[in-house]
Design a protein around this motif. Structure first.
Motif, PDB file in Angstrom:
ATOM      1  N   ARG A   3      17.542 106.198 -11.295  1.00  0.00           N
ATOM      2  CA  ARG A   3      19.103 105.933 -11.010  1.00  0.00           C
ATOM      3  C   ARG A   3      19.629 104.929 -11.452  1.00  0.00           C
ATOM      4  NH1 ARG A   3      17.820 108.516  -5.982  1.00  0.00           N
ATOM      5  NH2 ARG A   3      18.215 106.673  -4.957  1.00  0.00           N
ATOM      6  N   CYS A   4      19.090 103.782 -11.072  1.00  0.00           N
ATOM      7  CA  CYS A   4      19.732 102.758 -11.405  1.00  0.00           C
ATOM      8  C   CYS A   4      19.618 102.532 -13.107  1.00  0.00           C
ATOM      9  CB  CYS A   4      18.998 101.293 -11.220  1.00  0.00           C
ATOM     10  SG  CYS A   4      19.669  99.832 -11.647  1.00  0.00           S
ATOM     11  N   LEU A   5      18.715 103.056 -13.976  1.00  0.00           N
ATOM     12  CA  LEU A   5      18.766 102.947 -15.282  1.00  0.00           C
ATOM     13  C   LEU A   5      19.929 103.920 -15.880  1.00  0.00           C
ATOM     14  CD1 LEU A   5      14.835 102.942 -16.072  1.00  0.00           C
ATOM     15  CD2 LEU A   5      16.435 101.166 -16.503  1.00  0.00           C
ATOM     16  N   LEU A  11      11.775  90.118   2.501  1.00  0.00           N
ATOM     17  CA  LEU A  11      11.848  88.946   1.480  1.00  0.00           C
ATOM     18  C   LEU A  11      12.682  89.319   0.353  1.00  0.00           C
ATOM     19  CD1 LEU A  11       8.224  87.475   1.755  1.00  0.00           C
ATOM     20  CD2 LEU A  11      10.383  86.588   2.621  1.00  0.00           C
ATOM     21  N   ALA A  12      13.486  90.326   0.492  1.00  0.00           N
ATOM     22  CA  ALA A  12      14.663  90.614  -0.574  1.00  0.00           C
ATOM     23  C   ALA A  12      13.889  90.865  -1.670  1.00  0.00           C
ATOM     24  CB  ALA A  12      15.477  89.309  -0.689  1.00  0.00           C
ATOM     25  N   SER A  13      12.932  91.690  -1.719  1.00  0.00           N
ATOM     26  CA  SER A  13      12.353  92.183  -2.867  1.00  0.00           C
ATOM     27  C   SER A  13      13.148  92.993  -3.608  1.00  0.00           C
ATOM     28  CB  SER A  13      10.777  92.684  -2.787  1.00  0.00           C
ATOM     29  OG  SER A  13      11.155  93.872  -1.793  1.00  0.00           O
ATOM     30  N   SER A  14      13.815  93.911  -3.178  1.00  0.00           N
ATOM     31  CA  SER A  14      14.870  94.658  -3.749  1.00  0.00           C
ATOM     32  C   SER A  14      15.950  94.069  -4.606  1.00  0.00           C
ATOM     33  CB  SER A  14      15.301  96.088  -2.936  1.00  0.00           C
ATOM     34  OG  SER A  14      16.272  95.373  -2.061  1.00  0.00           O
ATOM     35  N   ALA A  15      16.439  92.842  -3.998  1.00  0.00           N
ATOM     36  CA  ALA A  15      17.247  92.247  -4.588  1.00  0.00           C
ATOM     37  C   ALA A  15      16.988  91.574  -5.981  1.00  0.00           C
ATOM     38  CB  ALA A  15      17.621  90.995  -3.784  1.00  0.00           C
ATOM     39  N   ALA A  16      15.709  90.851  -5.916  1.00  0.00           N
ATOM     40  CA  ALA A  16      14.847  90.387  -7.075  1.00  0.00           C
ATOM     41  C   ALA A  16      14.771  91.840  -8.133  1.00  0.00           C
ATOM     42  CB  ALA A  16      13.669  90.046  -6.947  1.00  0.00           C
ATOM     43  N   ALA A  17      14.374  92.917  -7.883  1.00  0.00           N
ATOM     44  CA  ALA A  17      13.793  93.647  -8.526  1.00  0.00           C
ATOM     45  C   ALA A  17      15.144  94.451  -9.240  1.00  0.00           C
ATOM     46  CB  ALA A  17      13.190  94.978  -7.545  1.00  0.00           C
ATOM     47  N   VAL A  20      18.324  95.417 -14.243  1.00  0.00           N
ATOM     48  CA  VAL A  20      19.650  95.609 -14.915  1.00  0.00           C
ATOM     49  C   VAL A  20      19.659  94.528 -15.941  1.00  0.00           C
ATOM     50  CG1 VAL A  20      22.032  95.408 -14.813  1.00  0.00           C
ATOM     51  CG2 VAL A  20      21.168  96.197 -12.841  1.00  0.00           C
ATOM     52  N   VAL A  21      19.342  93.469 -15.987  1.00  0.00           N
ATOM     53  CA  VAL A  21      18.932  92.372 -17.175  1.00  0.00           C
ATOM     54  C   VAL A  21      18.237  92.799 -18.202  1.00  0.00           C
ATOM     55  CG1 VAL A  21      18.464  90.029 -17.581  1.00  0.00           C
ATOM     56  CG2 VAL A  21      20.211  90.502 -15.593  1.00  0.00           C
ATOM     57  N   ALA A  22      17.001  93.380 -17.993  1.00  0.00           N
ATOM     58  CA  ALA A  22      15.886  93.680 -18.729  1.00  0.00           C
ATOM     59  C   ALA A  22      16.570  94.914 -19.481  1.00  0.00           C
ATOM     60  CB  ALA A  22      14.704  94.066 -18.059  1.00  0.00           C
ATOM     61  N   ALA A  23      17.051  96.007 -18.846  1.00  0.00           N
ATOM     62  CA  ALA A  23      17.373  97.222 -19.425  1.00  0.00           C
ATOM     63  C   ALA A  23      18.420  96.956 -20.284  1.00  0.00           C
ATOM     64  CB  ALA A  23      17.836  98.288 -18.086  1.00  0.00           C
ATOM     65  N   ASN A  24      19.483  96.148 -19.721  1.00  0.00           N
ATOM     66  CA  ASN A  24      20.582  95.541 -20.772  1.00  0.00           C
ATOM     67  C   ASN A  24      19.965  95.437 -22.202  1.00  0.00           C
ATOM     68  OD1 ASN A  24      22.802  96.131 -19.182  1.00  0.00           O
ATOM     69  ND2 ASN A  24      22.975  93.923 -18.531  1.00  0.00           N
ATOM     70  N   THR A  33      28.308  88.935 -16.965  1.00  0.00           N
ATOM     71  CA  THR A  33      27.359  88.821 -15.565  1.00  0.00           C
ATOM     72  C   THR A  33      27.659  89.639 -14.368  1.00  0.00           C
ATOM     73  OG1 THR A  33      26.737  86.591 -16.541  1.00  0.00           O
ATOM     74  CG2 THR A  33      26.414  87.101 -14.068  1.00  0.00           C
ATOM     75  N   ILE A  34      29.115  89.727 -14.228  1.00  0.00           N
ATOM     76  CA  ILE A  34      29.807  90.296 -13.090  1.00  0.00           C
ATOM     77  C   ILE A  34      29.693  92.067 -13.053  1.00  0.00           C
ATOM     78  CG2 ILE A  34      32.114  90.266 -13.980  1.00  0.00           C
ATOM     79  CD1 ILE A  34      30.793  90.210 -10.278  1.00  0.00           C
ATOM     80  N   ASP A  35      29.673  92.255 -14.673  1.00  0.00           N
ATOM     81  CA  ASP A  35      29.476  93.624 -14.802  1.00  0.00           C
ATOM     82  C   ASP A  35      28.040  94.238 -14.399  1.00  0.00           C
ATOM     83  OD1 ASP A  35      32.006  94.100 -15.845  1.00  0.00           O
ATOM     84  OD2 ASP A  35      31.296  93.602 -17.890  1.00  0.00           O
ATOM     85  N   SER A  36      27.094  93.201 -14.715  1.00  0.00           N
ATOM     86  CA  SER A  36      25.537  93.687 -14.445  1.00  0.00           C
ATOM     87  C   SER A  36      25.523  93.269 -12.834  1.00  0.00           C
ATOM     88  CB  SER A  36      24.833  92.310 -15.281  1.00  0.00           C
ATOM     89  OG  SER A  36      24.847  92.701 -16.497  1.00  0.00           O
ATOM     90  N   ALA A  37      26.098  92.257 -12.182  1.00  0.00           N
ATOM     91  CA  ALA A  37      25.959  92.369 -10.778  1.00  0.00           C
ATOM     92  C   ALA A  37      26.323  93.325  -9.941  1.00  0.00           C
ATOM     93  CB  ALA A  37      26.717  91.194 -10.209  1.00  0.00           C
TER      94      ALA A  37
END
Ligand code: DP6
Length: 333
Positions: free
Chosen positions: A71-73, A98-104, A109-113, A136-140
């Motif tokens: 869905r994110c892709l 430990l905020a793994s989903s935040a890092a993931a 998003v950055v890798a897919a861009n 960056t804000i669009d990706s965020a």
């Protein structure tokens, strides 16, 4: 193919609750620390030859997480996209608060861009244009739509997230070099958490009698925390962060059924930190949707805080981190 790395972030003023579930818009603003020593690396490879997306986490196929990744892709490069092979590796326990989903999701998003820009033959020109002009804000915002806390991991250091009518804004409030805070993470359990934070916060909104006052009072805590950060006032930040954390957990505990992420190790660590405070050490605790305790301190007292937490019987391991950068491409991966 592209690989990005992102570090988890630890909220000091917490996100708990959704203003809009469909868009995953948070009910409240938040303030966090982006770490440097813990990381997730996401490799994304689009291919015209694949019939479906694939996901591997730390070398193992991970079908249960795949729909969220897909869905994110779809949001990042459009649902007409080619399918993707996604490989995720991380140097800390996942889904354990430990905020793994935040890092993931920020790394995804950055890798897919980048993977899209590097394979223009696989995408419509309009998609390439949209991805190329993204900042960056669009990706965020895209990362935040997948997981609210992920929006903050696009940014370095101490990060503030505010919520408008329709979208979030995120910015670094202080870069890592401007305040050398240290984070000592006491891991009290490596297993996965009993309830995903997204489901738990929806339950809290529906059932906790404290939820509405939590939302109403958040802006006040954010103001105090922002002032403390700009003045680098450790004591002031400590007081408001602990208060905010305990309020969030009170909302969780008073949900029906109660959402309790703590274990006896969590309480033992909190007690030890309170004793250190009574002894004059600049240190405070925060906990998220899991039993791990994060002790925030200054470089000079990190060794003592680490020693004390490591000596607690229920603590399995201790990890240490400073503040780090936002999600970025690993060029030599
Ligand atoms: C307790 O970002 O995991 O860590 O948007 O549903 O994916 P979703 O929630 P998520 O929630 C994080 C909650 C928290 C507090 C915080 O990080 O601010």
């Amino acid at each position: 193919m592209a690989t990005a790395q992102a570090q988890p972030n630890i909220a000091l003023i917490k996100y708990w609750g959704k203003r809009d579930i469909r868009r995953n818009l948070p009910a409240v603003g938040s303030l966090s620390l982006t770490l440097d020593a813990l990381w997730t690396r996401m490799e994304v490879k689009f291919s015209a030859d694949m019939g479906e997306d694939h996901l591997r986490i730390d070398g193992e196929s991970a079908g249960d997480m795949l729909p969220r990744i897909s869905r994110c892709l779809d949001k990042v490069v459009g649902s007409e996209r080619p399918r993707a092979a996604v490989e995720s590796n991380c140097n800390f326990p996942i889904a354990a608060g430990l905020a793994s989903s935040a890092a993931a999701f920020s790394a995804l998003v950055v890798a897919a861009n980048r993977a899209c820009i590097d394979a223009p033959e696989l995408f419509e020109a309009s998609v390439i244009d949209a991805v190329t002009s993204r900042n960056t804000i669009d990706s965020a915002r895209l990362a935040g739509a997948a997981s609210g806390s992920a929006a903050r991991s696009l940014y370095a250091g101490i990060v503030g997230l505010s919520v408008g009518e329709n979208e979030i804004d995120v910015a670094t409030l202080l870069p890592p070099e401007d305040w050398r805070l240290r984070v000592v993470v006491a891991v009290t359990e490596r297993g996965q958490k009993p309830m995903a934070s997204g489901d738990a916060m929806i339950l809290s909104e529906k059932t906790s009698p404290f939820y509405s006052s939590w939302v109403v009072n958040q802006e006040q805590d954010l103001d105090v925390a922002r002032c403390a950060v700009s003045a680098r006032d450790f004591e002031k930040l400590a007081a408001v962060a602990e208060h905010n954390c305990l309020k969030m957990h009170s909302v969780m505990w008073t949900s029906r059924p109660p959402v309790v992420y703590w274990n006896k190790g969590t309480l033992a660590c909190m007690q030890a930190i309170r004793e250190l405070q009574a002894d004059g050490e600049p240190v405070f605790f925060t906990m998220d949707a899991g039993p791990q305790v994060k002790a925030i301190c200054l470089p000079d007292n990190e060794a003592r805080v680490t020693r004390i937490l490591r000596d607690i019987e229920a603590v399995e391991t201790v990890m240490r981190s400073g503040l780090g950068s936002g999600a970025k491409i690993l060029d030599d991966a």
